[in-house]
Design a protein around this motif. Structure first.
Motif, PDB file in Angstrom:
ATOM      1  N   ALA A 165      18.744 -45.779 113.315  1.00 37.23           N
ATOM      2  CA  ALA A 165      18.122 -44.840 113.707  1.00 37.23           C
ATOM      3  C   ALA A 165      17.132 -45.077 114.996  1.00 37.23           C
ATOM      4  N   GLY A 166      17.320 -46.224 115.423  1.00 39.75           N
ATOM      5  CA  GLY A 166      16.598 -46.658 116.531  1.00 39.75           C
ATOM      6  C   GLY A 166      15.073 -46.662 116.221  1.00 39.75           C
ATOM      7  N   TYR A 167      14.356 -47.024 117.306  1.00 41.81           N
ATOM      8  CA  TYR A 167      12.812 -47.019 117.327  1.00 41.81           C
ATOM      9  C   TYR A 167      12.171 -45.827 116.896  1.00 41.81           C
ATOM     10  N   PHE A 168      12.654 -44.642 117.593  1.00 40.41           N
ATOM     11  CA  PHE A 168      12.085 -43.318 117.287  1.00 40.41           C
ATOM     12  C   PHE A 168      12.273 -42.904 116.115  1.00 40.41           C
ATOM     13  N   GLY A 169      13.617 -43.142 115.749  1.00 42.45           N
ATOM     14  CA  GLY A 169      13.912 -42.395 114.329  1.00 42.45           C
ATOM     15  C   GLY A 169      13.228 -43.380 113.087  1.00 42.45           C
ATOM     16  N   THR A 170      13.245 -44.559 113.460  1.00 39.35           N
ATOM     17  CA  THR A 170      12.339 -45.295 112.248  1.00 39.35           C
ATOM     18  C   THR A 170      11.050 -45.080 112.217  1.00 39.35           C
ATOM     19  N   LEU A 171      10.407 -45.117 113.380  1.00 39.82           N
ATOM     20  CA  LEU A 171       9.139 -44.754 113.497  1.00 39.82           C
ATOM     21  C   LEU A 171       8.471 -43.337 112.707  1.00 39.82           C
ATOM     22  N   PHE A 172       9.101 -42.232 113.056  1.00 34.41           N
ATOM     23  CA  PHE A 172       9.010 -41.036 112.424  1.00 34.41           C
ATOM     24  C   PHE A 172       9.466 -40.895 111.043  1.00 34.41           C
ATOM     25  N   ALA A 173      10.510 -41.621 110.769  1.00 34.44           N
ATOM     26  CA  ALA A 173      10.740 -41.547 109.403  1.00 34.44           C
ATOM     27  C   ALA A 173       9.776 -42.303 108.547  1.00 34.44           C
ATOM     28  N   ARG A 174       9.686 -43.385 108.909  1.00 33.83           N
ATOM     29  CA  ARG A 174       8.311 -44.153 108.107  1.00 33.83           C
ATOM     30  C   ARG A 174       7.168 -43.203 108.052  1.00 33.83           C
ATOM     31  N   LEU A 175       6.736 -42.585 109.139  1.00 34.92           N
ATOM     32  CA  LEU A 175       5.707 -41.968 109.016  1.00 34.92           C
ATOM     33  C   LEU A 175       5.622 -40.690 108.130  1.00 34.92           C
ATOM     34  N   PHE A 176       6.807 -40.049 108.304  1.00 35.86           N
ATOM     35  CA  PHE A 176       6.756 -39.153 107.219  1.00 35.86           C
ATOM     36  C   PHE A 176       7.068 -39.479 105.766  1.00 35.86           C
ATOM     37  N   ILE A 177       7.714 -40.444 105.615  1.00 36.13           N
ATOM     38  CA  ILE A 177       7.915 -41.122 104.152  1.00 36.13           C
ATOM     39  C   ILE A 177       6.485 -41.412 103.608  1.00 36.13           C
ATOM     40  N   VAL A 178       5.628 -42.046 104.465  1.00 40.39           N
ATOM     41  CA  VAL A 178       4.344 -42.207 103.773  1.00 40.39           C
ATOM     42  C   VAL A 178       3.562 -40.905 103.558  1.00 40.39           C
ATOM     43  N   LEU A 179       3.716 -40.141 104.434  1.00 42.36           N
ATOM     44  CA  LEU A 179       3.036 -38.689 104.127  1.00 42.36           C
ATOM     45  C   LEU A 179       3.454 -37.824 103.100  1.00 42.36           C
ATOM     46  N   PHE A 180       4.776 -37.901 103.059  1.00 46.38           N
ATOM     47  CA  PHE A 180       5.310 -36.713 102.251  1.00 46.38           C
ATOM     48  C   PHE A 180       6.660 -37.161 100.980  1.00 46.38           C
ATOM     49  N   SER A 181       6.595 -38.676 101.114  1.00 47.31           N
ATOM     50  CA  SER A 181       7.626 -39.291 100.352  1.00 47.31           C
ATOM     51  C   SER A 181       9.118 -39.137 100.990  1.00 47.31           C
ATOM     52  N   THR A 182       9.968 -39.812 100.550  1.00 52.77           N
ATOM     53  CA  THR A 182      11.486 -39.836 100.887  1.00 52.77           C
ATOM     54  C   THR A 182      12.106 -38.400 100.713  1.00 52.77           C
ATOM     55  N   PHE A 183      11.758 -37.641  99.711  1.00 52.32           N
ATOM     56  CA  PHE A 183      12.275 -36.125  99.581  1.00 52.32           C
ATOM     57  C   PHE A 183      11.839 -35.269 100.480  1.00 52.32           C
ATOM     58  N   GLY A 184      10.398 -35.348 100.530  1.00 51.09           N
ATOM     59  CA  GLY A 184       9.666 -34.560 101.494  1.00 51.09           C
ATOM     60  C   GLY A 184      10.102 -34.730 102.975  1.00 51.09           C
ATOM     61  N   ALA A 185      10.288 -36.187 103.335  1.00 55.98           N
ATOM     62  CA  ALA A 185      10.926 -36.325 104.751  1.00 55.98           C
ATOM     63  C   ALA A 185      12.230 -35.767 104.926  1.00 55.98           C
ATOM     64  N   SER A 186      12.862 -35.909 103.959  1.00 50.80           N
ATOM     65  CA  SER A 186      14.205 -35.447 104.190  1.00 50.80           C
ATOM     66  C   SER A 186      14.360 -33.753 104.330  1.00 50.80           C
ATOM     67  N   LEU A 187      13.517 -33.093 103.494  1.00 52.47           N
ATOM     68  CA  LEU A 187      13.363 -31.784 103.468  1.00 52.47           C
ATOM     69  C   LEU A 187      12.960 -31.148 104.942  1.00 52.47           C
ATOM     70  N   LEU A 188      11.899 -31.977 105.518  1.00 47.51           N
ATOM     71  CA  LEU A 188      11.236 -31.814 106.670  1.00 47.51           C
ATOM     72  C   LEU A 188      12.121 -31.920 108.037  1.00 47.51           C
ATOM     73  N   ALA A 189      12.791 -32.784 107.557  1.00 46.90           N
ATOM     74  CA  ALA A 189      13.986 -33.419 108.867  1.00 46.90           C
ATOM     75  C   ALA A 189      15.177 -32.004 108.722  1.00 46.90           C
ATOM     76  N   LEU A 190      15.453 -31.719 107.568  1.00 46.50           N
ATOM     77  CA  LEU A 190      16.621 -30.698 107.427  1.00 46.50           C
ATOM     78  C   LEU A 190      16.062 -29.345 108.035  1.00 46.50           C
ATOM     79  N   THR A 191      14.809 -29.045 107.621  1.00 45.65           N
ATOM     80  CA  THR A 191      14.132 -27.864 108.327  1.00 45.65           C
ATOM     81  C   THR A 191      13.909 -27.801 109.552  1.00 45.65           C
ATOM     82  N   VAL A 192      13.515 -29.005 110.465  1.00 41.79           N
ATOM     83  CA  VAL A 192      13.633 -28.933 111.694  1.00 41.79           C
ATOM     84  C   VAL A 192      14.764 -28.750 112.369  1.00 41.79           C
ATOM     85  N   LEU A 193      15.785 -29.558 111.775  1.00 38.68           N
ATOM     86  CA  LEU A 193      17.480 -29.529 112.351  1.00 38.68           C
ATOM     87  C   LEU A 193      17.799 -27.983 112.155  1.00 38.68           C
ATOM     88  N   LEU A 194      17.519 -27.356 111.157  1.00 41.49           N
ATOM     89  CA  LEU A 194      18.079 -25.801 111.083  1.00 41.49           C
ATOM     90  C   LEU A 194      17.307 -24.931 112.177  1.00 41.49           C
TER      91      LEU A 194
END
Length: 304
Positions: A165-194
């Protein structure tokens, strides 16, 4: 009278000049000639597009031929074109390391996007993107990199010696995993992508999904109908074949019984005794109409 005629001639000349000016303006509008500024802009666009396209091709080759071991050789200062696997030497190693470090596998998408922009600029179809398009592309890229990090993190997958995922992907993924857990981060990423896809395509995704599902349902119904018709046709064909086989077997049995009856009659006739009479000569005795005057062939008449 002379003055009036002169005035009429002047008016006629003025009218002709006006008509000539209007016709010349229409001709210029219908057949415009490119001026120097337009030509210079077109030439500049071609040069920019050509440079951008060639740079994207060079970056793509540098990414494909990137080897993590080349980075150690470059850092030690013993870099030589013959010792490196990268096709563009130390510069290609630096470019590949930077792009993979920042974007991970998204570096390939980034380079291809730059190449597409360069090609469109080269052929004169480049369109300056607005702020919404830029934000949508950035959101789609970050969300895709986040999904890549979440999917590849359990497997410790490191292509080309870098995080997928590179530096940017790893940074944002770890940040949102800490805030919303893995499931929440996945759901948020899917929502933004749509949302990004909806903004880029400028079409409602719900209608597109419903249309796709309806078309798929219609296609599935047509396929099911065709399969049912094919199955019914196969069943009817099998029934006809079975009926034809039964008729053929019945005819064969009748023919066999007739042949057996004929053979039995022939055998019965051959099993009957032979007799001789002056009237009929040699014949077989049936046993039902015995003639007392009949005798065997070896018997002779008493009067002889």
């Amino acid at each position: 009278m002379a003055r009036r005629s002169n005035k009429n001639e002047v008016k006629a000349n003025r009218g002709e000049s006006r008509v000539h000016k209007v016709s010349q303006s229409l001709i210029k509008r219908l057949n415009p000639k490119p001026n120097e500024s337009t030509r210079s802009l077109a030439r500049r666009g071609e040069l920019i597009g050509l440079v951008t396209l060639m740079a994207s091709i060079a970056f793509l080759v540098a990414l494909v031929t990137f080897d993590p071991n080349d980075l150690m050789i470059v850092k030690t200062g013993e870099s030589n074109a013959h010792h490196l696997q990268n096709a563009f030497g130390p510069v290609g190693v630096r470019i590949g390391n930077t792009l993979f470090g920042l974007l991970g596998l998204g570096a390939f998408v980034f380079v291809l996007a730059i190449g597409a922009i360069g090609f469109r600029t080269l052929i004169g179809r480049s369109v300056v993107p607005n702020i919404k398009t830029i934000i949508a592309v950035a959101g789609a890229s970050i969300s895709t990199l986040m999904r890549t990090y979440i999917c590849c993190e359990p497997f410790s997958f490191r292509p080309f010696g870098h995080d997928p995922a590179g530096y940017f992907g790893t940074l944002f993924a770890r940040l949102f995993i800490v805030l919303f857990s893995t499931f929440g981060a996945s759901l948020l990423a899917l929502t933004v992508l749509l949302m990004a896809v909806s903004t880029l395509t400028r079409r409602p995704l719900v209608r597109l999904a419903m249309r796709a599902l309806s078309e798929r349902g219609v296609h599935a119904g047509e396929v099911a109908t065709q399969q049912l018709a094919k199955q019914m046709g196969n069943t009817r064909r099998q029934w006809q074949e079975r009926r034809a086989s039964r008729v053929a077997m019945k005819q064969a049995e009748e023919t066999a019984s007739e042949e057996a009856e004929a053979e039995r009659q022939v055998y019965a006739e051959e099993a009957q005794p032979l007799a001789w009479s002056p009237s009929t000569g040699l014949h077989r005795v049936t046993g039902e109409h015995e003639d007392p005057n009949l005798a065997m062939p070896d018997t002779k008449p008493s009067g002889s």
